[in-house]
Design an enzyme around this catalytic site. Structure first.
Site, PDB file in Angstrom:
ATOM      1  N   CYS A 299      -2.155   9.682  -6.953  1.00  0.00           N
ATOM      2  CA  CYS A 299      -3.423   9.667  -6.024  1.00  0.00           C
ATOM      3  C   CYS A 299      -4.314  10.712  -6.096  1.00  0.00           C
ATOM      4  CB  CYS A 299      -2.684   9.512  -4.494  1.00  0.00           C
ATOM      5  SG  CYS A 299      -4.402   9.155  -3.497  1.00  0.00           S
TER       6      CYS A 299
ATOM      7  N   LYS B 229       1.003  -1.185   0.068  1.00  0.00           N
ATOM      8  CA  LYS B 229      -0.007   0.056   0.099  1.00  0.00           C
ATOM      9  C   LYS B 229       0.897   1.326  -0.100  1.00  0.00           C
ATOM     10  CE  LYS B 229      -3.202   2.952   0.644  1.00  0.00           C
ATOM     11  NZ  LYS B 229      -4.220   3.253  -0.257  1.00  0.00           N
TER      12      LYS B 229
HETATM   13  C1  SIN Z   1      -6.189   6.050  -2.104  1.00  0.00           C
HETATM   14  O1  SIN Z   1      -5.511   5.738  -0.929  1.00  0.00           O
HETATM   15  O2  SIN Z   1      -6.843   7.212  -2.136  1.00  0.00           O
HETATM   16  C2  SIN Z   1      -5.873   5.451  -3.232  1.00  0.00           C
HETATM   17  C3  SIN Z   1      -4.372   5.528  -3.621  1.00  0.00           C
HETATM   18  C4  SIN Z   1      -4.295   5.985  -5.013  1.00  0.00           C
HETATM   19  O3  SIN Z   1      -5.169   6.053  -5.844  1.00  0.00           O
HETATM   20  O4  SIN Z   1      -3.084   6.219  -5.295  1.00  0.00           O
END
Ligand code: SIN
Length: 314
Positions: A131, A45
């Site tokens: 993001c 993540k």
């Molecule tokens: C998120 O955590 O909002 C998604 C991550 C991303 O789209 O890079």
């Protein structure tokens, strides 16, 4: 027998499919399940320097064939993921995996990359420039001058394998412009695409948006975005120097989708939304489906068709 292995830079992966950052990869339990699966690698993540709660809930809504999310980078902080990949690297030194980082400022990204540079990590860093879900922070990948500035500062000191995760582009001129920037740097790969940012899903009965953050605006994933993802993989494949591999992400639900990403030039294919729905068993299904397509066409390895998409002009 079909061979689903792939190579990026000098690293070989036993399978050309893996998870996309953000889905089922936020903690040790998720990551250990990926290690136990047929996926060729995992990506963690996207990390920020410290633990981050992310956006208020509801922040994800499943849709038929896809989803909208505005998670806002909830994660355990870089140390957690760096510790995990270092332990895994010690246990499985022949494997390469991806550590995703997504600082919300250039300073945060540089600080995190210094920490990774100073560590024994020898896998790939995926620098997330796309993001769409951090309130007040635009997607860096749409600002070409800023991408150049970031990569200039990163490659001034970072000399391990690094790639960038990009947002989708929608104009061929933008493919030209981002490729011109990326080609000036020793990138190992680009990952295209992140979710299609700032879509809006509405519940017509409640006459209300489907998720809470950003007034309901969020990243769209799933089957709706496959044509955009394929266009970006193909568009970049035609423009990037050959040393930069492409990881194709977006709209992968079945083996045909994986096959199409590879035809467009992807060396590796990441699965996000549908992996969220199915879990790690998806990699067995996709492998079986891709193998069947390859066998029917007489292809033995992905190099037999990678990047070989035909047009009516061929
Ligand atoms: C998120 O955590 O909002 C998604 C991550 C991303 O789209 O890079």
């Amino acid at each position: 027998m079909t061979d689903l292995s792939t190579t990026i830079a000098d690293r070989t992966f036993s399978n050309c499919m893996m998870n996309a950052a953000g889905v089922r990869c936020a903690d040790e339990n998720d990551l250990n399940q990926l290690i136990a699966s047929p996926a060729g690698a995992y990506v963690t993540k996207s990390a920020t320097p410290n633990v981050r709660e992310g956006n208020p809930e509801p922040r994800m809504k499943s849709l038929p064939g896809g989803c909208i999310n505005s998670m806002g980078l909830p994660n355990h902080g870089l140390d957690y993921y760096l510790d995990f990949v270092l332990k895994d690297q010690a246990a499985r030194p022949d494997k390469t995996n991806l550590l995703s980082i997504a600082g919300t400022t250039l300073e945060d990204n540089l600080a995190m990359l210094h920490k990774v540079a100073d560590s024994d990590f020898n896998g790939f860093v995926e620098l997330n420039l796309s993001c769409p879900n951090v309130p007040g922070k635009p997607q860096v990948g749409y600002d070409f001058d800023r991408v150049r500035e970031i990569l200039t500062q990163v490659f001034a000191f970072y000399d391990k394998p690094l790639g960038v995760k990009l947002p989708p582009y929608f104009d061929l001129v933008h493919f030209d412009q981002i490729a011109a920037v990326l080609n000036d740097f020793p990138l190992t790969f680009v990952n295209s695409i992140n979710s299609v940012g700032n879509g809006l899903v509405i519940d017509p009965n409640a006459e209300r948006v489907a998720i809470k953050p950003k007034g309901g605006f969020g990243g769209i994933g799933g089957t709706f975005i496959k044509p955009t993802a394929l266009a970006n993989v193909r568009g970049l494949s035609l423009r990037l120097k050959p040393e930069i591999a492409i990881i194709g992400t977006g709209g992968v639900m079945n083996g045909t989708d994986v096959f199409e990403h590879i035809l467009c030039g992807a060396s590796m294919v990441q699965v996000g939304t549908q992996f969220g729905f199915e879990g790690t068993r998806i990699f067995k299904r996709l492998s079986k489906e891709l193998s069947a397509i390859m066998a029917a066409k007489g292809y033995q390895s992905i190099d037999d068709f990678k990047g070989k998409l035909k047009t009516f002009d061929d």
